[in-house]
Enzyme design. Structure first.
Site, PDB file in Angstrom:
ATOM      1  N   GLU A  63       0.810  -1.225   0.000  1.00 51.11           N
ATOM      2  CA  GLU A  63       0.000   0.000   0.000  1.00 51.11           C
ATOM      3  C   GLU A  63       0.842   1.273   0.000  1.00 51.11           C
ATOM      4  O   GLU A  63       0.400   2.314  -0.485  1.00 51.11           O
ATOM      5  CB  GLU A  63      -0.955   0.008   1.195  1.00 51.11           C
ATOM      6  CG  GLU A  63      -2.087  -1.012   1.100  1.00 51.11           C
ATOM      7  CD  GLU A  63      -1.713  -2.359   1.677  1.00 51.11           C
ATOM      8  OE1 GLU A  63      -0.520  -2.563   2.050  1.00 51.11           O
ATOM      9  OE2 GLU A  63      -2.597  -3.235   1.767  1.00 51.11           O
ATOM     10  N   PHE A 125     -11.399  -7.458  13.673  1.00 45.23           N
ATOM     11  CA  PHE A 125     -10.330  -7.879  12.774  1.00 45.23           C
ATOM     12  C   PHE A 125     -10.022  -6.756  11.774  1.00 45.23           C
ATOM     13  O   PHE A 125     -10.927  -6.233  11.127  1.00 45.23           O
ATOM     14  CB  PHE A 125     -10.745  -9.149  12.014  1.00 45.23           C
ATOM     15  CG  PHE A 125      -9.724  -9.596  11.014  1.00 45.23           C
ATOM     16  CD1 PHE A 125      -8.466 -10.033  11.418  1.00 45.23           C
ATOM     17  CD2 PHE A 125     -10.007  -9.572   9.650  1.00 45.23           C
ATOM     18  CE1 PHE A 125      -7.515 -10.430  10.497  1.00 45.23           C
ATOM     19  CE2 PHE A 125      -9.055  -9.980   8.716  1.00 45.23           C
ATOM     20  CZ  PHE A 125      -7.813 -10.408   9.143  1.00 45.23           C
ATOM     21  N   GLN A 126      -8.775  -6.394  11.653  1.00 46.61           N
ATOM     22  CA  GLN A 126      -8.295  -5.329  10.764  1.00 46.61           C
ATOM     23  C   GLN A 126      -8.951  -3.980  11.051  1.00 46.61           C
ATOM     24  O   GLN A 126      -9.114  -3.164  10.155  1.00 46.61           O
ATOM     25  CB  GLN A 126      -8.448  -5.732   9.297  1.00 46.61           C
ATOM     26  CG  GLN A 126      -7.533  -6.901   8.944  1.00 46.61           C
ATOM     27  CD  GLN A 126      -7.330  -7.105   7.450  1.00 46.61           C
ATOM     28  OE1 GLN A 126      -8.211  -6.798   6.655  1.00 46.61           O
ATOM     29  NE2 GLN A 126      -6.180  -7.618   7.079  1.00 46.61           N
ATOM     30  N   LYS A 175     -17.502  -0.547   6.001  1.00 46.64           N
ATOM     31  CA  LYS A 175     -17.930  -1.517   5.002  1.00 46.64           C
ATOM     32  C   LYS A 175     -19.445  -1.527   4.802  1.00 46.64           C
ATOM     33  O   LYS A 175     -19.935  -1.637   3.673  1.00 46.64           O
ATOM     34  CB  LYS A 175     -17.453  -2.913   5.415  1.00 46.64           C
ATOM     35  CG  LYS A 175     -17.759  -3.985   4.369  1.00 46.64           C
ATOM     36  CD  LYS A 175     -17.154  -5.329   4.748  1.00 46.64           C
ATOM     37  CE  LYS A 175     -17.359  -6.334   3.625  1.00 46.64           C
ATOM     38  NZ  LYS A 175     -16.745  -7.633   3.942  1.00 46.64           N
ATOM     39  N   MET A 498      24.229   8.854   2.494  1.00 43.33           N
ATOM     40  CA  MET A 498      24.174  10.136   3.188  1.00 43.33           C
ATOM     41  C   MET A 498      24.511   9.957   4.660  1.00 43.33           C
ATOM     42  O   MET A 498      25.169  10.808   5.267  1.00 43.33           O
ATOM     43  CB  MET A 498      22.797  10.782   3.016  1.00 43.33           C
ATOM     44  CG  MET A 498      22.715  12.218   3.500  1.00 43.33           C
ATOM     45  SD  MET A 498      23.862  13.322   2.641  1.00 43.33           S
ATOM     46  CE  MET A 498      22.790  14.018   1.393  1.00 43.33           C
TER      47      MET A 498
END
Lengths: 594, 178
Positions: A63, A125-126, A175, A498
């Site tokens: 993502e 969940f999630q 949802k 760097m």
């Protein structure tokens, strides 16, 4: 259906949709052509109608990639980028791009799935408090609570992301309100004609009196410099800036975010100021009696030690974000407004006053700037003895010389980013895509993919470090699968370069945890495993042929592993927290180098 | 020794959209930029679309300007005004349970009367007092009650409104208002 005898305004709104369909249709209404994302349980109902939509969806591998692709798309096109992911870990994975877009004022709209309304707060969940996590790193975010609100929220999100100071907006969608199996997802389609946001009214027109004050200060100034920032690119003010600089005959520095906003090939262009800016850009700001600050924000990487920054300069500061005025440095003439509109007004006034002829004689100042430029150019040495490594600057130089003028260059974060900014000659806005504010390693590969999707006819190169590349390289699988032919040049020095440079200069060469490994990955094989063409280049004579070969490949991504010298450092350099007067020059950059 | 200067209190009156999460946006903005909120009170206004948040912060004026500008960037923030103590009516509510045993009860009740407070609960050895007014008045009362023994005390934080413009001499010059 439309019945002519009925009231026209409501007839088309009778269309029944579910929330998921409404969301996709809203994106279509906003003119979205492409979105980047990865589906999951909570967002699945919104993924379903994509099959029937003309919007192109690009399936990412992580993502974070979706977010940076949306940013790259926005950087390269000036239009908002869109990413859509599911709840929980997907939302946390896209936090970095949100913060990145916030600091660089990149217009993106991110849609995240959320667990059903009834499950919010139950540690389902999630489930993740996406709104809470992203509150301080988005320009705005909103949890949609009703399917009927979806078109309004989407319309507002694009409006907020693209107007005023651009930035990221997140929409969190439970949802149940998008799932056709749930009655809560039922809605009657409509499209809001306008947005109603009583607390959001960006000022775009600069105050006329202030603009006249600015013109007056310029007309008094003997040693002015235009300090152009990323706002020039965001507001499409490059042409206006070009006109103003020519009209006044005043030199322009372009910050890291503004590279390309004013052409490097123009004699008035001084290039990048700041920590790794070139000597002339840094020193002319230090010696200036006036900084005409346009869409820039006095970032610490530009100012160095603030109290010692441009000590003799009066300040004109134009910014669309009032909070930037006076944040770091008090402005003598602060102007809130869209930088393009303000410059255009300023041009009118200067013209009325007689244009360049009305300006004071600045020959001495111009001559001084020319002398600095001659004395301390950005320079490097690519000598060659058997066993030597490539110079990274040489690779970038050759890349620039052997790619089309309008090539879009993306970079990650670190030495390769600074060398790219220093050596690449930018002549157009929106051709430099990088993570300036947040400094996000791993930005280049996904951002390049997003840029190429937005500008498919242009050549898109990413210059990446090997440390950066290892963070998001898997998105090249996305590029291969979607036939997005980006080209990646890895400047591979086997180090976090760097960091190594700082350890060398400020930590007595105690190289703690910066050597990536004696067993380096074989980037050529890695690239090939991801469906790309892979090459490895170790000798200067191979550099140009490899670039030409890469340019000729247009059906898949290309990765070139340039094996470069790990001792090479980015010069000039102003150490963090030091005054810009204490700029350190590289050995090849003229007398005074040490 | 010079007296310690009181902290620079500023009262911000912030009109916000009446939407979920707005208070969290406002308070987390202060937290994110490392400014302390001294007191915060929020309630709906006469217009159901808006709420008013009264925030008291202890900062010098320069950072206050920055914080106000940052606050105004929040999409749900409609208007911000700074209320100067002289030009506004400031009130706070206190509930205080104080020791009031038979020997001292009379004195406590008398002081409550002087401060125009109300006794709202009575126990064998304690009284609970409700008192509203300018914060300094509440401070004074708190000081006096400490001698008797404060059992529990809560204050609401401040609410404030700008004073009305008047052409006649203001009542506050008589020391009764404000």
């Amino acid at each position: 259906m439309c019945f002519p005898d009925q009231e026209p305004d409501r007839s088309h709104t009778a269309m029944k949709l579910n929330g998921g369909q409404a969301l996709i249709k809203s994106l279509e209404m906003e003119g979205v052509e492409v979105m980047f994302g990865l589906p999951g349980g909570a967002i699945l109902p919104v993924y379903d109608p994509i099959i029937d939509s003309p919007i192109r969806h690009i399936l990412v591998r992580h993502e974070q990639g979706a977010g940076h692709m949306a940013e790259g798309y926005a950087h390269a096109t000036g239009r908002p980028g869109v990413a859509m992911v599911t709840s929980g870990p997907a939302a946390t994975n896209i936090v970095t791009p949100l913060c990145d877009a916030m600091l660089d004022s990149v217009p993106i709209v991110v849609i995240t799935g959320q667990v059903p309304s009834a499950a919010i707060g139950t540690d389902a969940f999630q489930e993740c408090d996406t709104i809470g996590i992203t509150r301080s790193i988005t320009k705005h975010n909103e949890l949609v609570t009703s399917a009927q609100d979806i078109p309004r929220v989407v319309r507002e999100a694009f409006h907020i992301a693209t107007t005023g100071r651009p930035g990221p907006v997140l929409i969190d969608v439970p949802k149940d309100i998008v799932d056709p199996r749930n009655p809560r997802s039922a809605m009657e389609w409509y499209w809001p004609e306008s947005v109603d946001l009583p607390g959001y009214k960006p000022t775009t027109q600069g105050h006329p009196r202030k603009i006249r004050d600015a013109a007056a200060l310029i007309a008094e100034s003997r040693r002015p410099v235009i300090y152009a920032g990323g706002g020039i690119v965001r507001s499409g003010a490059s042409e206006a800036l070009f006109e103003l600089a020519n009209l006044l005959g005043v030199h322009v520095v372009t910050t890291l975010m503004a590279r390309g906003a004013f052409p490097d090939s123009h004699p008035l262009c001084l290039g990048m100021p700041g920590m790794h800016g070139n000597y002339t850009a840094v020193t002319s700001m230090q010696q200036a009696d006036l900084l005409i600050t346009l869409g820039a924000r006095f970032d610490d990487r530009v100012t160095g030690k603030v109290s010692a920054f441009a000590p003799h300069a009066k300040i004109i500061h134009v910014d669309i974000d009032p909070a930037e005025l006076g944040k770091v440095r008090r402005a003598d003439v602060p102007i809130v407004g869209d930088v393009r509109l303000v410059i255009e007004e300023l041009i009118k006034i200067v013209r009325e006053q007689g244009g360049r002829d009305s300006q004071p004689d600045r020959h001495e100042w111009d001559a001084q700037i020319d002398a600095w430029r001659d004395r301390h150019p950005i320079a490097y040495e690519q000598g060659w003895d058997e066993g030597d490594k490539l110079k990274p600057q040489f690779c970038i130089d050759m890349l620039r010389q052997n790619t089309p003028d309008d090539t879009i260059l993306c970079s990650g974060v670190g030495q390769h980013q600074m060398w790219s900014s220093q050596i690449w000659k930018f002549d157009r806005p929106n051709t430099w895509v990088n993570s300036g504010g947040l400094g996000t390693m791993g930005f280049a590969v996904p951002a390049a993919i997003g840029a190429k999707v937005g500008q498919p006819t242009k050549t898109v190169w990413a210059v990446d470090g090997d440390g950066c590349f290892q963070m998001t390289a898997q998105e090249l699988v996305t590029a291969s699968a979607e036939r997005i032919p980006v080209k990646i040049a890895i400047l591979n020095n086997a180090y976090l370069g760097m960091v190594r440079q700082w350890q060398e200069l400020f930590y007595e060469e105690r190289y703690s945890e910066v050597y990536l490994s004696p067993d380096l990955p074989d980037y050529k094989m890695w690239a090939e495993a991801m469906g790309c063409v892979g090459m490895r280049v170790e000798h200067p004579d191979e550099v140009v042929p490899a670039i030409e070969k890469a340019n000729s490949i247009d059906d898949r991504p290309v990765v070139i592993d340039f094996r470069v010298d790990s001792e090479e450092k980015v010069y000039p350099m102003v150490p963090a927290g030091a005054s810009n007067d204490d700029i350190i020059l590289g050995p090849a950059q003229g007398p005074g180098g040490h | 020794m010079a007296p310690i200067a009181p902290p620079p209190h500023h009262i911000l009156s912030v009109l916000v959209e009446n939407k979920a999460g707005v208070l969290a946006r406002v308070s987390s903005l202060f937290a994110r930029r490392a400014y302390n909120i001294y007191s915060l009170a929020v309630a709906p206004t006469d217009d159901e679309r808006y709420s008013r948040i009264t925030i008291v912060v202890d900062v010098e004026s320069a950072p206050l300007e920055q914080i106000t500008k940052q606050l105004f960037k929040l999409v749900n923030v409609v208007k911000i005004s700074e209320l100067s103590p002289d030009e506004s009516v400031v009130r706070e509510l206190m509930l205080c349970t104080v020791r009031a045993e038979p020997g001292t009860r009379g004195q406590v009740i008398e002081l409550v009367g002087v401060f125009e407070g109300r006794i709202v609960d009575v126990g064998h050895n304690d009284l609970t007092v409700e008192l509203s007014g300018p914060p300094s008045k509440l401070d004074d009362f708190e000081d006096l009650m400490r001698a008797y023994g404060i059992v529990e005390l809560q204050r609401t934080g401040r609410v404030a409104l700008a004073k009305l413009e008047r052409e006649v001499p203001r009542l506050r010059s008589l020391g009764r208002v404000g």
